[in-house]
Design a protein around this motif. Structure first.
Motif, PDB file in Angstrom:
ATOM      1  N   ILE A   1      -7.971  -0.949   3.128  1.00  0.00           N
ATOM      2  CA  ILE A   1      -9.179  -0.476   2.422  1.00  0.00           C
ATOM      3  C   ILE A   1     -10.253   0.093   3.231  1.00  0.00           C
ATOM      4  O   ILE A   1     -10.356  -0.083   4.242  1.00  0.00           O
ATOM      5  CB  ILE A   1      -9.530  -1.243   1.547  1.00  0.00           C
ATOM      6  CG1 ILE A   1     -10.704  -2.353   2.588  1.00  0.00           C
ATOM      7  CG2 ILE A   1      -8.647  -2.407   0.853  1.00  0.00           C
ATOM      8  CD1 ILE A   1     -11.163  -3.268   1.135  1.00  0.00           C
ATOM      9  N   ASP A   2     -10.978   0.791   2.765  1.00  0.00           N
ATOM     10  CA  ASP A   2     -11.528   2.516   3.215  1.00  0.00           C
ATOM     11  C   ASP A   2     -13.353   1.413   3.135  1.00  0.00           C
ATOM     12  O   ASP A   2     -14.281   1.547   4.354  1.00  0.00           O
ATOM     13  CB  ASP A   2     -12.764   3.320   1.899  1.00  0.00           C
ATOM     14  CG  ASP A   2     -11.474   3.765   2.313  1.00  0.00           C
ATOM     15  OD1 ASP A   2     -10.499   4.232   2.680  1.00  0.00           O
ATOM     16  OD2 ASP A   2     -11.563   4.742   1.113  1.00  0.00           O
TER      17      ASP A   2
ATOM     18  N   THR B   1      -7.107  -4.004  -4.652  1.00  0.00           N
ATOM     19  CA  THR B   1      -8.468  -4.640  -4.186  1.00  0.00           C
ATOM     20  C   THR B   1      -8.148  -5.963  -4.071  1.00  0.00           C
ATOM     21  O   THR B   1      -7.260  -6.716  -3.390  1.00  0.00           O
ATOM     22  CB  THR B   1      -8.696  -4.074  -5.602  1.00  0.00           C
ATOM     23  OG1 THR B   1     -10.212  -5.180  -4.881  1.00  0.00           O
ATOM     24  CG2 THR B   1      -7.859  -4.828  -6.530  1.00  0.00           C
TER      25      THR B   1
ATOM     26  N   PRO C   1     -12.770   0.486  -2.233  1.00  0.00           N
ATOM     27  CA  PRO C   1     -11.776  -0.297  -1.404  1.00  0.00           C
ATOM     28  C   PRO C   1     -11.327   1.326  -1.124  1.00  0.00           C
ATOM     29  O   PRO C   1     -10.066   1.667  -0.590  1.00  0.00           O
ATOM     30  CB  PRO C   1     -11.155  -1.292  -2.406  1.00  0.00           C
ATOM     31  CG  PRO C   1     -11.895  -1.664  -3.094  1.00  0.00           C
ATOM     32  CD  PRO C   1     -13.229  -0.403  -3.364  1.00  0.00           C
TER      33      PRO C   1
ATOM     34  N   LYS D   1       0.502  -1.104   0.447  1.00  0.00           N
ATOM     35  CA  LYS D   1       0.256  -0.129   0.060  1.00  0.00           C
ATOM     36  C   LYS D   1       0.945   1.051   0.204  1.00  0.00           C
ATOM     37  O   LYS D   1       0.224   1.681  -0.663  1.00  0.00           O
ATOM     38  CB  LYS D   1      -0.742  -0.091   0.731  1.00  0.00           C
ATOM     39  CG  LYS D   1      -1.885   0.771   1.154  1.00  0.00           C
ATOM     40  CD  LYS D   1      -3.014   1.028   2.346  1.00  0.00           C
ATOM     41  CE  LYS D   1      -4.010   1.919   2.453  1.00  0.00           C
ATOM     42  NZ  LYS D   1      -4.991   2.113   3.435  1.00  0.00           N
TER      43      LYS D   1
ATOM     44  N   SER E   1      -8.831   1.151  -6.326  1.00  0.00           N
ATOM     45  CA  SER E   1      -9.686   1.718  -5.792  1.00  0.00           C
ATOM     46  C   SER E   1     -11.464   1.547  -6.828  1.00  0.00           C
ATOM     47  O   SER E   1     -12.584   1.747  -5.311  1.00  0.00           O
ATOM     48  CB  SER E   1      -9.314   3.109  -5.380  1.00  0.00           C
ATOM     49  OG  SER E   1      -9.141   4.150  -7.086  1.00  0.00           O
TER      50      SER E   1
END
Length: 327
Positions: free
Chosen positions: A128-129, A139, A134, A107, A288
């Motif tokens: 991730i979110d 991913t 993500p 990351k 993302s």
């Protein structure tokens, strides 16, 4: 003796082979890196073969428009950052990673990364979110520890109905696996199973784990799989066999290597889908914007040879439910 011979997986591979390769309009040579905290995902490894075979169906030919760089830390997590820098220096366009520590380190590089398995809950760890969105550069494939743990514990209870105390082994230094342990422990308590928490941080800790089980013998073992526990799997196998303790693991390769039984995601499917995500990234998609996916196949595998060596009788109803029985 195989119960279902993995016909679903074979059929899926046959369908993949039947798909026409996606034509590559660019003359670009794509560079794919892989990063494992344990053994490398080499071209000839089972998972590497699936990954490259699926990419070939999408039009990426190793030695043609695809280069492949496999890196592995051999259980030494401190090696991961320099391995990543090596991959970055080689100009990889994407990385396929195994486990939370490699994914977390990747990351920081900003290189598009696809997690194939072993990352734990990527949202709870802050990797991730959200699964649907993500964010960032990562991913991949995830799974839900709670339901899987409930299934594993229920299989232990079916095998040995008197099971009330389960020793859980996991890597304390891996946040993804610590959260997986916590989810497993919560499920165990809801099933009126007492948890014996046995976290490890290094290979020498396993002797202390075995001593703790000698002092307070459990009825069964559940091993949470990461690079540390997997690299020391034979020690767990040997202890379980010596004490005649039923043990369940998360992946079938551990059972093929001598463990008693496993229930978990089909890694061939996971690497097949990871390759499809890599294809989308090569075609311009951003990690993302690519939702994390969930496995759809979870084989239950029993090693009957291990059971017989332990003098353990597998109930017929448990054998009948197995996707594969190894003799």
């Amino acid at each position: 003796m195989r119960r279902r011979d993995f016909t679903t997986m074979v059929g899926g591979m046959a369908l993949a082979c039947a798909r026409p390769a996606t034509a590559q309009t660019s003359a670009k040579t794509w560079r794919l890196g892989t990063l494992s905290p344990g053994a490398p995902i080499s071209e000839n490894s089972p998972n590497g073969k699936v990954l490259l075979a699926t990419l070939a169906q999408h039009g990426y030919t190793l030695g043609g428009n695809l280069t492949y760089e496999a890196r592995a830390a051999a259980g030494q997590i401190a090696k991961i950052p320099p391995l990543l820098q090596d991959l970055k220096a080689s100009g990889v366009d994407a990385i396929v990673a195994i486990g939370y520590p490699p994914a977390l380190a990747a990351k920081t590089t900003g290189i598009p990364t696809v997690v194939a398995f072993g990352v734990g809950d990527p949202v709870a760890t802050g990797l991730i979110d959200s699964l649907a969105h993500p964010g960032g550069s990562i991913t991949g494939i995830s799974d839900m520890a709670g339901p899987l743990s409930a299934k594993r514990l229920s299989l232990l209870k079916e095998l040995a109905p008197k099971t009330s105390r389960v020793a859980m082994l996991w890597n304390r230094d891996d946040l993804g696996m610590s959260l997986r342990y916590e989810a497993s422990a919560a499920v165990a308590r809801s099933l009126d199973i007492t948890v014996q928490p046995l976290g490890v941080r290094e290979p020498d800790d396993f002797e202390g784990v075995f001593e703790a089980m000698n002092r307070q013998p459990p009825d069964a073992i559940l091993m949470v799989s990461d690079s540390l526990t997997t690299l020391n799997r034979k020690r767990v196998f040997d202890y379980a066999a010596a004490k005649r303790l039923p043990a369940i693991y998360e992946y079938d390769f551990l059972v093929r290597d001598g463990g008693l039984m496993s229930y978990g995601s089909d890694l061939a499917e996971s690497f097949d889908r990871a390759a499809a995500l890599v294809d989308r990234i090569f075609k311009g998609a951003k990690p993302s914007e690519l939702p994390f996916e969930q496995p759809t196949r979870y084989p239950f595998v029993i090693n009957l040879k291990t059971a017989k060596a332990m003098g353990l009788e597998i109930p017929p109803n448990v054998l009948a439910r197995a996707d594969e029985v190894i003799e």
